[in-house]
Design a protein around this motif. Structure first.
Motif, PDB file in Angstrom:
ATOM      1  N   LEU A 296     -45.897 -25.989  -3.374  1.00 23.63           N
ATOM      2  CA  LEU A 296     -45.813 -27.230  -4.126  1.00 23.63           C
ATOM      3  C   LEU A 296     -46.674 -28.453  -3.215  1.00 23.63           C
ATOM      4  O   LEU A 296     -47.413 -29.162  -3.987  1.00 23.63           O
TER       5      LEU A 296
ATOM      6  N   ALA B 220     -48.923 -28.092  -1.269  1.00 29.02           N
ATOM      7  CA  ALA B 220     -50.257 -27.852  -1.101  1.00 29.02           C
ATOM      8  C   ALA B 220     -50.958 -28.212  -2.577  1.00 29.02           C
ATOM      9  O   ALA B 220     -52.246 -28.585  -2.714  1.00 29.02           O
ATOM     10  N   GLY B 221     -50.240 -28.256  -3.408  1.00 28.11           N
ATOM     11  CA  GLY B 221     -50.778 -28.585  -5.018  1.00 28.11           C
ATOM     12  C   GLY B 221     -50.638 -30.055  -5.322  1.00 28.11           C
ATOM     13  O   GLY B 221     -51.186 -30.397  -6.386  1.00 28.11           O
ATOM     14  N   ILE B 222     -50.268 -30.944  -4.466  1.00 27.37           N
ATOM     15  CA  ILE B 222     -50.244 -32.232  -4.859  1.00 27.37           C
ATOM     16  C   ILE B 222     -51.118 -32.954  -3.763  1.00 27.37           C
ATOM     17  O   ILE B 222     -50.732 -32.975  -2.607  1.00 27.37           O
ATOM     18  N   GLU B 223     -52.038 -33.847  -4.246  1.00 27.84           N
ATOM     19  CA  GLU B 223     -53.227 -34.394  -3.526  1.00 27.84           C
ATOM     20  C   GLU B 223     -52.490 -35.790  -3.025  1.00 27.84           C
ATOM     21  O   GLU B 223     -52.750 -36.325  -2.018  1.00 27.84           O
TER      22      GLU B 223
ATOM     23  N   GLN C 232     -46.740 -39.083  -3.443  1.00 25.37           N
ATOM     24  CA  GLN C 232     -46.168 -38.080  -4.363  1.00 25.37           C
ATOM     25  C   GLN C 232     -45.665 -36.761  -4.089  1.00 25.37           C
ATOM     26  O   GLN C 232     -44.570 -36.232  -4.131  1.00 25.37           O
TER      27      GLN C 232
ATOM     28  N   PHE D 230     -41.881 -35.340  -4.291  1.00 19.36           N
ATOM     29  CA  PHE D 230     -41.494 -34.039  -4.968  1.00 19.36           C
ATOM     30  C   PHE D 230     -41.042 -32.958  -3.854  1.00 19.36           C
ATOM     31  O   PHE D 230     -40.063 -32.311  -4.284  1.00 19.36           O
TER      32      PHE D 230
ATOM     33  N   MET E  46     -42.038 -32.062 -12.722  1.00 23.13           N
ATOM     34  CA  MET E  46     -42.673 -32.374 -11.557  1.00 23.13           C
ATOM     35  C   MET E  46     -44.045 -31.436 -11.689  1.00 23.13           C
ATOM     36  O   MET E  46     -45.133 -32.178 -11.091  1.00 23.13           O
TER      37      MET E  46
ATOM     38  N   GLN F  36     -47.284 -32.720 -13.105  1.00 24.81           N
ATOM     39  CA  GLN F  36     -47.901 -33.753 -12.420  1.00 24.81           C
ATOM     40  C   GLN F  36     -48.889 -33.001 -11.368  1.00 24.81           C
ATOM     41  O   GLN F  36     -49.492 -33.944 -10.619  1.00 24.81           O
ATOM     42  N   THR F  37     -48.715 -31.937 -11.262  1.00 26.13           N
ATOM     43  CA  THR F  37     -49.549 -31.379  -9.687  1.00 26.13           C
ATOM     44  C   THR F  37     -50.868 -30.753 -10.361  1.00 26.13           C
ATOM     45  O   THR F  37     -50.938 -30.710 -11.583  1.00 26.13           O
ATOM     46  N   ARG F  38     -51.628 -30.280  -9.165  1.00 28.26           N
ATOM     47  CA  ARG F  38     -52.818 -29.805  -9.597  1.00 28.26           C
ATOM     48  C   ARG F  38     -52.772 -28.422 -10.321  1.00 28.26           C
ATOM     49  O   ARG F  38     -53.430 -27.874 -11.155  1.00 28.26           O
ATOM     50  N   ALA F  39     -51.750 -27.509  -9.797  1.00 26.23           N
ATOM     51  CA  ALA F  39     -51.796 -26.280 -10.561  1.00 26.23           C
ATOM     52  C   ALA F  39     -51.068 -26.113 -11.890  1.00 26.23           C
ATOM     53  O   ALA F  39     -51.152 -25.161 -12.428  1.00 26.23           O
TER      54      ALA F  39
ATOM     55  N   LEU G 201     -47.359 -23.245 -11.524  1.00 27.83           N
ATOM     56  CA  LEU G 201     -46.434 -23.565 -10.494  1.00 27.83           C
ATOM     57  C   LEU G 201     -45.044 -23.584 -10.927  1.00 27.83           C
ATOM     58  O   LEU G 201     -43.958 -23.115 -10.306  1.00 27.83           O
TER      59      LEU G 201
ATOM     60  N   LEU H  47     -41.783 -22.167  -8.968  1.00 27.14           N
ATOM     61  CA  LEU H  47     -40.573 -23.057  -8.386  1.00 27.14           C
ATOM     62  C   LEU H  47     -39.282 -22.739  -9.010  1.00 27.14           C
ATOM     63  O   LEU H  47     -38.142 -23.078  -8.529  1.00 27.14           O
TER      64      LEU H  47
ATOM     65  N   TYR I  33     -36.617 -39.753  -9.035  1.00 30.24           N
ATOM     66  CA  TYR I  33     -37.220 -39.771  -8.322  1.00 30.24           C
ATOM     67  C   TYR I  33     -38.643 -38.849  -8.737  1.00 30.24           C
ATOM     68  O   TYR I  33     -39.501 -39.093  -7.654  1.00 30.24           O
ATOM     69  N   VAL I  34     -38.607 -38.150  -9.680  1.00 27.92           N
ATOM     70  CA  VAL I  34     -39.811 -37.727 -10.022  1.00 27.92           C
ATOM     71  C   VAL I  34     -40.517 -38.091 -10.852  1.00 27.92           C
ATOM     72  O   VAL I  34     -41.725 -37.712 -11.444  1.00 27.92           O
TER      73      VAL I  34
END
Lengths: 252, 225
Positions: A148, A150-153, A157, A161, B155, B158-161, B165, B169, B221-222
């Motif tokens: 998780l 690693a997946g957020i730039e 954020q 998370f 959550m 909002q991520t790249r994967a 993901l 998770l 928070y997310v």
């Protein structure tokens, strides 16, 4: 303008102070190394040999304490996550990350020692026992935590998370702790309190065994995780400083 | 002036229902997946009648949890694509109302698929699954998946994967829910005495309450941006 920038770099990052090794950390590391040697002596020499299982039972003195070390480290992740969400100070997220990595390492020690013990006692390296399965899933949860991250730039954020997930993930640790009490079909022995009916490889502790266990419990459960987490936090702080220095250099 | 809490929750659930009634996107893909899943299981496991009784609870729950992941991903992706999530956050409603609203929608869709599975599986596996206790287990289990899933999908979207993901998770976190649900339903299907499996239903309820409180507290928070 350029001259000012060059001058401001060394003062802003204070290389001499932050990269110096704190004395307390050195002392703690030496203490942990010595304690580990004492713990090994207690486990391998001092404790009496278990009459039916023989020497392989001595693995237990590291197997169980390392799980409690992992438990401490993962609890640090919960504290770090909660405090980060409250205060938004990066240091708490660094603590949470250190907790996950050290906890993962200690769960690996726990799984590996358990596997070595199970080979002669259960006649298999691995079995799909509820507790073993739960412990493996616990490890996977914290690997998912790292994925998780690693997946957020966006760093803000990512910290937010990761804090949320780190708090939720403790449920798998609690699950692993209590599962032998709620699933009667486990074959995993319970050293504290009564073992489940089907437990294989259970044993009664003699006084010398209890002493060996009580020496190793604080070593693996407190000293090892705290020392490693401290080093990991230091490493993360240094890494962040290297990153910020790089950005400063590129900005010029 | 904030919209009252329950009014906001109901409005969000109604919005999801209406969108679903018009597109039928979620239920059709979840239903199709669930149908394929139980067919594949029956081929893959080559089940005879005794084996069926043992594993049918497991097949049901694996299907429900994957169908719920599919639905959660889709539901959050539509919010993201249409930027309606940003609109929700701008609206003068409590953040918790957004959580309960999305939770309500996801829960209703997953439960619908689960309930439709029961007669279908009774037919295909030749075991009677229409049972009040099983329905209660299904409701509580689905609720547990929806609670953790709603938080985690918000959550991961909002991520790249993104889509990939969420199962990684969610499955470990939903494990306590899955474990209690599978044990309770196997007990019910074996027609074991109430005392043998009723504790699992209580554990399931307790896990749901704990997750609901935890995810409700963490949801704020997310979604801050």
């Amino acid at each position: 303008m350029a001259a000012q920038n060059i001058q401001s770099v060394p003062t802003a990052v204070e290389p001499s102070r932050a990269s110096r090794l704190p004395r307390a950390l050195v002392a703690l590391t030496i203490a942990t190394a010595l304690a580990l040697a004492v713990g090994l002596y207690m486990a391998l020499v001092y404790a009496g040999m278990e009459s039916t299982q023989g020497n392989v039972q001595r693995i237990f003195y590291i197997h169980m304490p390392s799980f409690f070390g992992a438990f401490l480290a993962f609890s640090a992740t919960v504290v770090g996550g909660g405090m980060y969400l409250r205060t938004r100070q990066t240091k708490w997220d660094v603590l949470a990350l250190a907790g996950v990595e050290v906890g993962l390492m200690l769960s690996l020690v726990n799984l590996a020692t358990g596997s070595i013990w199970a080979r002669p006692i259960w006649n298999t390296w691995w079995t799909w026992d509820p507790r073993l399965t739960s412990a493996a899933i616990m490890g996977l949860t914290y690997m998912a935590y790292l994925m998780l991250r690693a997946g957020i730039e966006n760093p803000e954020q990512r910290r937010r998370f990761a804090s949320v997930y780190g708090i939720l993930a403790i449920s798998t640790v609690i699950m692993t702790l209590i599962i032998i009490r709620i699933r009667p079909d486990t074959i995993h022995p319970a050293p504290i309190g009564g073992s489940p009916q089907d437990a294989q490889g259970d044993f009664n502790l003699t006084p010398s065994m209890v002493t060996a266990l009580l020496t190793n419990l604080p070593i693996w459960g407190l000293l090892v995780p705290i020392t490693l987490m401290w080093w990991r936090i230091r490493l993360e702080n240094l890494r962040e400083r290297v990153d910020s220095l790089k950005i400063r250099l590129m900005e010029k | 002036m904030k919209t009252p809490f329950f009014k906001a929750v109901i409005a969000i659930v109604r919005k999801d229902m209406q969108a679903e009634l018009r597109s039928r996107e979620l239920l059709s893909s979840m239903g199709m997946f669930a149908l394929l899943s139980i067919l594949i299981f029956s081929f893959a496991l080559q089940l005879d009648i005794v084996a069926r009784q043992e594993v049918v609870g497991g097949v049901l729950w694996v299907t429900v949890v994957f169908a719920s992941i599919l639905g959660l991903n889709r539901s959050m992706a539509t919010e993201r694509e249409g930027s309606s999530f940003d609109a929700l956050l701008l609206a003068p409603v409590d953040r918790a109302a957004v959580f309960f609203g999305k939770l309500g929608g996801n829960f209703i869709f997953t439960l619908t698929v689960g309930v439709l599975l029961l007669p279908l599986m009774s037919l295909l596996y030749n075991i009677v699954l229409l049972n009040g206790y099983l329905l209660a287990t299904l409701t509580l289990g689905t609720l547990g998946f929806s609670i953790t899933g709603t938080l985690l999908a918000t959550m991961t979207v909002q991520t790249r994967a993104r889509e990939s993901l969420l199962p990684i998770l969610m499955l470990p976190i939903a494990l306590p829910v899955l474990l209690a649900s599978v044990n309770a339903s196997s007990g019910i299907l074996r027609a074991a005495p109430l005392g043998d499996w009723f504790a699992w239903l209580q554990i399931l309820g307790a896990v749901d309450v704990i997750y609901l409180a935890l995810c409700y507290l963490l949801f704020g928070y997310v979604i801050e941006e």
